[in-house]
Motif scaffolding. Structure first.
Motif, PDB file in Angstrom:
ATOM      1  N   GLY A 147      27.405  21.476  29.427  1.00 40.76           N
ATOM      2  CA  GLY A 147      28.839  21.489  29.150  1.00 40.76           C
ATOM      3  C   GLY A 147      29.652  21.111  30.391  1.00 40.76           C
ATOM      4  O   GLY A 147      29.095  20.835  31.457  1.00 40.76           O
ATOM      5  N   MET A 148      30.954  21.132  30.239  1.00 39.87           N
ATOM      6  CA  MET A 148      31.850  20.678  31.316  1.00 39.87           C
ATOM      7  C   MET A 148      31.724  21.549  32.565  1.00 39.87           C
ATOM      8  O   MET A 148      31.514  21.051  33.671  1.00 39.87           O
ATOM      9  CB  MET A 148      33.295  20.689  30.796  1.00 39.87           C
ATOM     10  N   LEU A 149      31.830  22.845  32.408  1.00 37.95           N
ATOM     11  CA  LEU A 149      31.739  23.746  33.561  1.00 37.95           C
ATOM     12  C   LEU A 149      30.289  23.951  33.991  1.00 37.95           C
ATOM     13  O   LEU A 149      29.976  23.916  35.181  1.00 37.95           O
ATOM     14  CB  LEU A 149      32.381  25.099  33.219  1.00 37.95           C
ATOM     15  N   GLY A 150      29.403  24.158  32.998  1.00 29.11           N
ATOM     16  CA  GLY A 150      28.005  24.432  33.318  1.00 29.11           C
ATOM     17  C   GLY A 150      27.400  23.330  34.170  1.00 29.11           C
ATOM     18  O   GLY A 150      26.684  23.603  35.150  1.00 29.11           O
ATOM     19  N   VAL A 205      20.027  25.450  31.510  1.00 27.71           N
ATOM     20  CA  VAL A 205      19.530  25.411  30.122  1.00 27.71           C
ATOM     21  C   VAL A 205      20.707  25.276  29.168  1.00 27.71           C
ATOM     22  O   VAL A 205      21.828  25.675  29.492  1.00 27.71           O
ATOM     23  CB  VAL A 205      18.722  26.687  29.763  1.00 27.71           C
ATOM     24  N   ASP A 206      20.421  24.725  28.005  1.00 28.85           N
ATOM     25  CA  ASP A 206      21.480  24.606  26.987  1.00 28.85           C
ATOM     26  C   ASP A 206      20.848  24.887  25.630  1.00 28.85           C
ATOM     27  O   ASP A 206      19.694  25.324  25.562  1.00 28.85           O
ATOM     28  CB  ASP A 206      22.146  23.210  27.088  1.00 28.85           C
ATOM     29  N   ILE A 207      21.584  24.572  24.579  1.00 27.73           N
ATOM     30  CA  ILE A 207      21.119  24.979  23.243  1.00 27.73           C
ATOM     31  C   ILE A 207      19.775  24.332  22.879  1.00 27.73           C
ATOM     32  O   ILE A 207      19.032  24.878  22.068  1.00 27.73           O
ATOM     33  CB  ILE A 207      22.219  24.716  22.192  1.00 27.73           C
ATOM     34  N   PHE A 227      17.206  27.070  24.314  1.00 26.78           N
ATOM     35  CA  PHE A 227      17.295  28.240  23.420  1.00 26.78           C
ATOM     36  C   PHE A 227      18.747  28.484  23.038  1.00 26.78           C
ATOM     37  O   PHE A 227      19.665  28.088  23.748  1.00 26.78           O
ATOM     38  CB  PHE A 227      16.664  29.505  24.043  1.00 26.78           C
ATOM     39  N   ASP A 228      18.887  29.135  21.875  1.00 27.19           N
ATOM     40  CA  ASP A 228      20.214  29.402  21.315  1.00 27.19           C
ATOM     41  C   ASP A 228      20.580  30.834  21.690  1.00 27.19           C
ATOM     42  O   ASP A 228      19.822  31.765  21.362  1.00 27.19           O
ATOM     43  CB  ASP A 228      20.116  29.224  19.788  1.00 27.19           C
ATOM     44  N   ILE A 229      21.686  31.025  22.361  1.00 29.13           N
ATOM     45  CA  ILE A 229      22.017  32.395  22.802  1.00 29.13           C
ATOM     46  C   ILE A 229      22.300  33.334  21.620  1.00 29.13           C
ATOM     47  O   ILE A 229      22.363  34.544  21.805  1.00 29.13           O
ATOM     48  CB  ILE A 229      23.180  32.435  23.830  1.00 29.13           C
ATOM     49  N   TYR A 253      31.285  28.695  22.278  1.00 35.94           N
ATOM     50  CA  TYR A 253      31.957  27.888  21.257  1.00 35.94           C
ATOM     51  C   TYR A 253      33.384  27.716  21.770  1.00 35.94           C
ATOM     52  O   TYR A 253      34.126  28.698  21.897  1.00 35.94           O
ATOM     53  CB  TYR A 253      31.930  28.625  19.908  1.00 35.94           C
ATOM     54  N   THR A 254      33.774  26.476  22.115  1.00 37.35           N
ATOM     55  CA  THR A 254      35.030  26.284  22.862  1.00 37.35           C
ATOM     56  C   THR A 254      36.111  25.514  22.098  1.00 37.35           C
ATOM     57  O   THR A 254      37.122  25.150  22.691  1.00 37.35           O
ATOM     58  CB  THR A 254      34.738  25.545  24.190  1.00 37.35           C
ATOM     59  N   ASP A 255      35.886  25.288  20.800  1.00 36.46           N
ATOM     60  CA  ASP A 255      36.889  24.558  20.011  1.00 36.46           C
ATOM     61  C   ASP A 255      37.956  25.560  19.544  1.00 36.46           C
ATOM     62  O   ASP A 255      37.787  26.245  18.534  1.00 36.46           O
ATOM     63  CB  ASP A 255      36.186  23.884  18.825  1.00 36.46           C
ATOM     64  N   VAL A 312      41.560  33.241  17.070  1.00 36.00           N
ATOM     65  CA  VAL A 312      40.173  33.668  16.812  1.00 36.00           C
ATOM     66  C   VAL A 312      39.322  33.425  18.060  1.00 36.00           C
ATOM     67  O   VAL A 312      38.498  34.249  18.451  1.00 36.00           O
ATOM     68  CB  VAL A 312      39.596  32.913  15.592  1.00 36.00           C
ATOM     69  N   TYR A 313      39.533  32.262  18.700  1.00 36.69           N
ATOM     70  CA  TYR A 313      38.790  31.957  19.937  1.00 36.69           C
ATOM     71  C   TYR A 313      39.018  33.061  20.970  1.00 36.69           C
ATOM     72  O   TYR A 313      38.072  33.591  21.557  1.00 36.69           O
ATOM     73  CB  TYR A 313      39.249  30.592  20.479  1.00 36.69           C
ATOM     74  N   GLY A 314      40.298  33.426  21.197  1.00 36.68           N
ATOM     75  CA  GLY A 314      40.618  34.474  22.169  1.00 36.68           C
ATOM     76  C   GLY A 314      39.993  35.809  21.787  1.00 36.68           C
ATOM     77  O   GLY A 314      39.449  36.520  22.638  1.00 36.68           O
ATOM     78  N   SER A 367      37.290  36.217  19.988  1.00 36.15           N
ATOM     79  CA  SER A 367      35.826  36.149  20.142  1.00 36.15           C
ATOM     80  C   SER A 367      35.437  36.236  21.615  1.00 36.15           C
ATOM     81  O   SER A 367      34.422  36.844  21.965  1.00 36.15           O
ATOM     82  CB  SER A 367      35.265  34.871  19.508  1.00 36.15           C
ATOM     83  N   LYS A 368      36.242  35.651  22.495  1.00 34.99           N
ATOM     84  CA  LYS A 368      35.928  35.721  23.932  1.00 34.99           C
ATOM     85  C   LYS A 368      36.140  37.148  24.454  1.00 34.99           C
ATOM     86  O   LYS A 368      35.385  37.622  25.308  1.00 34.99           O
ATOM     87  CB  LYS A 368      36.781  34.722  24.713  1.00 34.99           C
ATOM     88  N   LEU A 369      37.172  37.824  23.943  1.00 33.14           N
ATOM     89  CA  LEU A 369      37.395  39.215  24.345  1.00 33.14           C
ATOM     90  C   LEU A 369      36.232  40.092  23.865  1.00 33.14           C
ATOM     91  O   LEU A 369      35.717  40.935  24.620  1.00 33.14           O
ATOM     92  CB  LEU A 369      38.726  39.724  23.765  1.00 33.14           C
ATOM     93  N   TRP A 381      42.611  26.508  31.296  1.00 36.33           N
ATOM     94  CA  TRP A 381      42.986  25.081  31.278  1.00 36.33           C
ATOM     95  C   TRP A 381      42.032  24.218  32.119  1.00 36.33           C
ATOM     96  O   TRP A 381      42.447  23.486  33.024  1.00 36.33           O
ATOM     97  CB  TRP A 381      44.424  24.920  31.781  1.00 36.33           C
ATOM     98  N   LEU A 382      40.751  24.289  31.777  1.00 33.33           N
ATOM     99  CA  LEU A 382      39.721  23.579  32.567  1.00 33.33           C
ATOM    100  C   LEU A 382      39.681  22.078  32.270  1.00 33.33           C
ATOM    101  O   LEU A 382      39.846  21.666  31.122  1.00 33.33           O
ATOM    102  CB  LEU A 382      38.335  24.125  32.224  1.00 33.33           C
ATOM    103  N   TYR A 383      39.405  21.306  33.278  1.00 32.85           N
ATOM    104  CA  TYR A 383      39.079  19.885  33.101  1.00 32.85           C
ATOM    105  C   TYR A 383      37.922  19.565  34.048  1.00 32.85           C
ATOM    106  O   TYR A 383      37.716  20.272  35.044  1.00 32.85           O
ATOM    107  CB  TYR A 383      40.292  18.977  33.374  1.00 32.85           C
TER     108      TYR A 383
END
Ligand code: NAP
Length: 283
Positions: A11-14, A30-32, A35-37, A61-63, A124-126, A128-130, A150-152
């Motif tokens: 991913g972008m940050l990873g 590692v990524d999906i 293994f799937d977390i 899940y970042t969408d 929902v994203y917020g 789920s992250k909490l 606000w990552l890029y």
């Protein structure tokens, strides 16, 4: 030198964290595909096999808009998955660094949010992250939770790339001017992660570039720095740009705890952006 496993490594940050930490540590990304977390047993097995000192969980899940209609998936990855990584880290006696978000806040505070402020996610994203933060904290591992914003970064879709693409189409742009946040370079965040590893700080820490602005100001700076000052950007209100997920009006984070822990303050967002755009040209 530590042994470090990075999940979400493609991913972008990873990918940036793998690159940055790789110069001083033994890093396994590692990524999906590995293994799937969401799979608790596979996560324990994989982490046990590597037996790292530190696990940095960038898998998510970042969408943000997509999560509104995919609640179950967002929670499975961001909450259950993060908890699985936490339990696997506890099993391996590894420190876990979890990446979280400013979207755990509702943005109604007029001062910068400190780590002890009560979260109140609007999306929902917020949520789920909490729930992920809570799952990690309760997993039994030693953990550090970094809330970023606000990552890029290179090689992945993000706001900077979207603005540059739209500017290339030579069309006037409309960008929201009533949401304020902290644009953050993935490579600067990776440097923050590298710096904070050697400190004993644990628990919640806000971690972004310094300074804040609106999406409109961010977009204007992107175009000005990339030689597109002639492109007109129209500032618009959130109501004029409806999106499925509600966003915080002002998610500005205090960097006092981070600065104290690191012994240095992350640089201003505009400096980091200028470097990103210069590097981008060289790619
Ligand atoms: N982007 C932002 O503006 C922002 C802001 C604040 C906080 N954050 C947080 O920062 C972290 C990194 O974000 P990012 O933008 O780098 O995300 P990203 O580019 O979407 O990367 C996430 C990675 O995780 C992988 N992944 C998804 N589901 C998985 C699963 N079940 N098991 C294993 N891996 C899985 C993804 O694979 P696929 O691509 O195949 O799905 C992807 O490679 C996340 O925790 C995010 O919540 C991001």
């Amino acid at each position: 030198m530590s042994s470090i496993m990075v999940t979400g490594a493609r991913g972008m940050l990873g990918s940036e964290i793998v690159r940055t930490l790789g110069s001083a540590h033994a890093v396994v990304g590692v990524d999906i595909g590995e293994f799937d977390i969401r799979d608790a047993d596979a996560t324990v097995d994989a982490i046990r096999r590597v037996s790292p000192d530190i696990v940095v969980n960038c898998a998510a899940y970042t969408d943000v808009d997509g999560a509104e209609s995919s609640r179950e998936l967002a929670f499975a990855v961001n909450a259950t998955g993060a908890g699985n990584v936490g339990r696997a880290a506890a099993d391996a006696r590894a420190l876990m660094i979890q990446i979280s978000t400013d979207y755990v806040f509702d943005g109604e505070k007029n001062l910068p949010y400190v780590e002890s402020d009560a979260p109140n996610p609007l999306s929902v994203y917020g949520e789920s992250k909490l729930a992920g933060e809570q799952a990690v904290a309760e997993s039994g591992c030693e953990c550090l939770i970094l809330r970023t914003a606000w990552l890029y970064g290179h090689g992945c879709p993000n706001f900077v790339e979207t603005m540059l693409r739209l500017a290339g189409e030579q069309k006037p742009l409309r960008v929201v001017d009533d949401q304020e946040g902290m644009p953050t370079s993935s490579s600067d965040l990776a440097m923050i992660v590298a710096g904070i590893l050697s400190t004993g700080v644990r628990g919640l820490v806000n971690a972004t570039n310094s300074g804040s602005c609106s999406w409109f100001t961010f977009a204007r700076r992107i175009l000005d720095l990339s030689g597109s000052s002639d492109i007109i950007i129209e500032p618009v209100r959130t109501e004029e740009f409806p999106r499925p997920a509600k966003r915080p009006r002002r998610s500005v984070l205090s960097l006092a705890r981070l600065t104290e822990s690191l012994g240095w303050e992350p640089r201003p967002w505009g400096e980091a952006l200028a470097d990103y755009l210069t590097e981008r040209q060289g790619r």
